[in-house]
Design a protein around this motif. Structure first.
Motif, PDB file in Angstrom:
ATOM      1  N   ALA A  76      -5.836   7.013  -3.343  1.00 47.61           N
ATOM      2  CA  ALA A  76      -6.883   6.417  -4.198  1.00 47.61           C
ATOM      3  C   ALA A  76      -6.187   6.696  -5.616  1.00 47.61           C
ATOM      4  CB  ALA A  76      -8.265   7.278  -4.256  1.00 47.61           C
ATOM      5  N   PHE A  77      -5.415   7.858  -5.714  1.00 44.75           N
ATOM      6  CA  PHE A  77      -4.846   8.115  -7.294  1.00 44.75           C
ATOM      7  C   PHE A  77      -3.555   7.598  -7.233  1.00 44.75           C
ATOM      8  CE2 PHE A  77      -7.458  12.099  -6.908  1.00 44.75           C
ATOM      9  CZ  PHE A  77      -8.216  11.859  -8.045  1.00 44.75           C
ATOM     10  N   ASP A  78      -3.004   6.827  -6.099  1.00 49.09           N
ATOM     11  CA  ASP A  78      -1.637   6.275  -6.424  1.00 49.09           C
ATOM     12  C   ASP A  78      -2.192   4.786  -6.653  1.00 49.09           C
ATOM     13  OD1 ASP A  78       0.531   5.037  -5.914  1.00 49.09           O
ATOM     14  OD2 ASP A  78       1.019   5.449  -3.680  1.00 49.09           O
ATOM     15  N   GLU A  79      -1.843   4.436  -7.742  1.00 48.20           N
ATOM     16  CA  GLU A  79      -2.388   2.966  -8.104  1.00 48.20           C
ATOM     17  C   GLU A  79      -1.473   1.915  -7.493  1.00 48.20           C
ATOM     18  OE1 GLU A  79      -2.281   2.785 -12.407  1.00 48.20           O
ATOM     19  OE2 GLU A  79      -3.981   4.242 -12.565  1.00 48.20           O
ATOM     20  N   ALA A  80      -0.405   2.245  -7.071  1.00 55.61           N
ATOM     21  CA  ALA A  80       0.545   1.378  -6.461  1.00 55.61           C
ATOM     22  C   ALA A  80      -0.199   0.995  -4.870  1.00 55.61           C
ATOM     23  CB  ALA A  80       2.032   1.820  -6.142  1.00 55.61           C
ATOM     24  N   ARG A  81      -0.905   1.606  -4.529  1.00 59.98           N
ATOM     25  CA  ARG A  81      -1.298   1.552  -2.997  1.00 59.98           C
ATOM     26  C   ARG A  81      -2.755   0.718  -3.066  1.00 59.98           C
ATOM     27  NH1 ARG A  81      -1.207   6.130   1.616  1.00 59.98           N
ATOM     28  NH2 ARG A  81      -2.563   4.318   2.270  1.00 59.98           N
ATOM     29  N   ASP A  82      -2.814   0.001  -2.074  1.00 62.98           N
ATOM     30  CA  ASP A  82      -4.184  -0.687  -1.725  1.00 62.98           C
ATOM     31  C   ASP A  82      -5.032   0.093  -0.892  1.00 62.98           C
ATOM     32  OD1 ASP A  82      -6.328  -2.297  -1.206  1.00 62.98           O
ATOM     33  OD2 ASP A  82      -5.163  -3.931  -0.367  1.00 62.98           O
ATOM     34  N   ILE A  83      -6.084   0.609  -1.170  1.00 72.00           N
ATOM     35  CA  ILE A  83      -7.021   1.510  -0.350  1.00 72.00           C
ATOM     36  C   ILE A  83      -8.004   1.127   0.484  1.00 72.00           C
ATOM     37  CG2 ILE A  83      -6.412   3.460  -1.956  1.00 72.00           C
ATOM     38  CD1 ILE A  83      -9.468   3.032  -2.921  1.00 72.00           C
ATOM     39  N   GLU A  84      -7.681  -0.335   0.781  1.00 69.66           N
ATOM     40  CA  GLU A  84      -8.944  -1.035   1.360  1.00 69.66           C
ATOM     41  C   GLU A  84      -8.889  -0.495   2.488  1.00 69.66           C
ATOM     42  OE1 GLU A  84     -12.049  -3.309   2.076  1.00 69.66           O
ATOM     43  OE2 GLU A  84     -10.901  -3.088   0.207  1.00 69.66           O
ATOM     44  N   GLU A  85      -7.666  -0.248   3.256  1.00 68.41           N
ATOM     45  CA  GLU A  85      -7.454   0.188   4.770  1.00 68.41           C
ATOM     46  C   GLU A  85      -8.153   1.620   4.615  1.00 68.41           C
ATOM     47  OE1 GLU A  85      -4.015   1.307   8.093  1.00 68.41           O
ATOM     48  OE2 GLU A  85      -3.548  -0.012   6.020  1.00 68.41           O
ATOM     49  N   ASP A  86      -8.149   2.425   3.776  1.00 68.31           N
ATOM     50  CA  ASP A  86      -8.677   3.835   3.796  1.00 68.31           C
ATOM     51  C   ASP A  86     -10.054   3.701   3.768  1.00 68.31           C
ATOM     52  OD1 ASP A  86      -6.216   4.612   3.777  1.00 68.31           O
ATOM     53  OD2 ASP A  86      -5.885   4.780   1.636  1.00 68.31           O
ATOM     54  N   LEU A  87     -10.897   2.718   2.792  1.00 68.86           N
ATOM     55  CA  LEU A  87     -12.155   2.628   2.764  1.00 68.86           C
ATOM     56  C   LEU A  87     -12.629   1.823   4.332  1.00 68.86           C
ATOM     57  CD1 LEU A  87     -12.374   1.064  -0.880  1.00 68.86           C
ATOM     58  CD2 LEU A  87     -12.811   3.360  -0.003  1.00 68.86           C
ATOM     59  N   GLY A  88     -11.889   1.216   4.712  1.00 64.00           N
ATOM     60  CA  GLY A  88     -12.512   0.766   6.201  1.00 64.00           C
ATOM     61  C   GLY A  88     -12.426   1.839   7.237  1.00 64.00           C
ATOM     62  N   ARG A  89     -11.388   2.720   7.324  1.00 59.05           N
ATOM     63  CA  ARG A  89     -11.182   3.847   8.122  1.00 59.05           C
ATOM     64  C   ARG A  89     -12.742   4.896   7.664  1.00 59.05           C
ATOM     65  NH1 ARG A  89      -5.886   4.399   7.093  1.00 59.05           N
ATOM     66  NH2 ARG A  89      -6.474   6.074   5.953  1.00 59.05           N
ATOM     67  N   LEU A  90     -12.820   5.108   6.316  1.00 62.12           N
ATOM     68  CA  LEU A  90     -14.182   5.876   5.980  1.00 62.12           C
ATOM     69  C   LEU A  90     -15.446   5.374   6.521  1.00 62.12           C
ATOM     70  CD1 LEU A  90     -15.338   7.960   4.394  1.00 62.12           C
ATOM     71  CD2 LEU A  90     -15.145   6.484   2.231  1.00 62.12           C
ATOM     72  N   GLU A  91     -15.708   3.798   6.299  1.00 63.54           N
ATOM     73  CA  GLU A  91     -16.555   3.236   6.862  1.00 63.54           C
ATOM     74  C   GLU A  91     -16.753   3.389   8.371  1.00 63.54           C
ATOM     75  OE1 GLU A  91     -17.601  -0.369   3.847  1.00 63.54           O
ATOM     76  OE2 GLU A  91     -16.445  -0.741   5.749  1.00 63.54           O
ATOM     77  N   GLU A  92     -15.818   3.348   9.251  1.00 67.08           N
ATOM     78  CA  GLU A  92     -15.862   3.621  10.520  1.00 67.08           C
ATOM     79  C   GLU A  92     -16.309   5.040  10.646  1.00 67.08           C
ATOM     80  OE1 GLU A  92     -12.057   2.749  12.114  1.00 67.08           O
ATOM     81  OE2 GLU A  92     -12.330   0.613  11.813  1.00 67.08           O
ATOM     82  N   ALA A  93     -15.410   6.069  10.095  1.00 65.20           N
ATOM     83  CA  ALA A  93     -15.920   7.441  10.221  1.00 65.20           C
ATOM     84  C   ALA A  93     -17.330   7.645   9.875  1.00 65.20           C
ATOM     85  CB  ALA A  93     -15.124   8.163   9.390  1.00 65.20           C
TER      86      ALA A  93
END
Length: 280
Positions: A76-93
């Motif tokens: 999330a702090f790395d502006e160069a990365r798209d965190i959509e995949e990370d948020l998807g994992r969070l939703e699943e968790a």
């Protein structure tokens, strides 16, 4: 802000932790994993945290409260990365966590309603046995259902419950079951596996099983078993035992049976298997 009050330009780690609602230990961990840059130390050798450090720390706390993992915070702090995949994992968790909480609440409700360890077993089992009077089930009955549920799943244990319903309501069958249990336990006292008593006891266990089947049919419990699958089968998808198969699960359960007792069980199972083959 009162004109006589001037905020500090930098604060110590304890003050930073108190302001952010965390602990000094947590902040040190953030430094270790690279989530929070470690500030330079002052002349006294202690870390000093400035405005930017506190902003970063506050965002970390917000993300932690939202359930975002430390690894995903870095993304999330790395502006160069798209965190959509990370948020998807969070939703699943979070969805899995919600399902766990729902199951836990259901267990608490069953324990309140049943008032015994029976409530810790699955809903199909507790529903099936819940109408029995207090004390009708023995601790050993519950132990057997616990193992059955682990090996064959909730529906398998609910079907097994038919036996305990019959035993709880037929004193003659319960007495015979106790007699056979004691006779089988006696096989552990150094009895030769090929002793004639082993085969005789297996035949008696088989006959008792047939008597239980007749009592189950007479009570209409076999019809209830069909309703069980109609009611719960769809709801229990994904709740099968962790083992790959029932046979594999059985091999994971330790026992202290003697060779004579094991042979008795195998002979009784063979007799029952012959019945099933004849029926098919």
């Amino acid at each position: 802000m009162h004109p006589s009050f001037t905020p500090p330009r930098q604060v110590k780690i304890g003050d930073a932790a108190a302001f952010a609602g965390t602990t000094s230990r947590a902040i040190r961990h953030y430094h270790e994993i690279g989530l929070l840059p470690e500030p330079e130390r002052g002349g006294d050798g202690r870390r000093r945290y400035g405005y930017d450090d506190m902003i970063r720390l506050l965002w970390i706390r917000k993300m932690a409260d939202a359930g975002i993992s430390l690894d995903d915070m870095r993304a999330a702090f790395d502006e160069a990365r798209d965190i959509e995949e990370d948020l998807g994992r969070l939703e699943e968790a979070l969805a899995a966590k919600e399902a766990d909480v729902k199951r836990q609440r259901a267990v608490v409700q069953r324990l309140r309603a049943v008032g015994s360890p029976l409530g810790l077993l699955s809903e199909p089992v507790t529903d099936r046995l819940g109408h029995l009077p207090p004390g009708a089930l023995r601790p050993s009955d519950l132990d057997t259902l616990l193992v059955t549920e682990r090996v064959f799943g909730p529906l398998g244990a609910a079907v097994q419950a038919s036996v305990f319903i019959v035993l709880a309501t037929h004193t003659d069958l319960r007495a015979e079951d106790d007699r056979l249990d004691a006779a089988e336990a006696a096989l552990d006292d150094g009895v030769d596996p090929h002793d004639p008593r082993v085969e005789e006891l297996a035949a008696q266990r088989y006959a008792h099983h047939k008597a239980l089947e007749k009592a189950i049919e007479a009570a209409g419990l076999d019809t209830d078993e069909e309703k069980l699958f109609e009611t719960y089968d769809a709801d229990l998808k994904g709740e099968e035992p962790a083992q790959k198969s029932a046979c594999e699960a059985v091999t994971k359960m330790p026992h202290d049976f003697s060779p004579a007792r094991i042979r008795c069980m195998e002979l009784a199972a063979e007799l029952l298997g012959q019945d099933h083959s004849a029926d098919s």
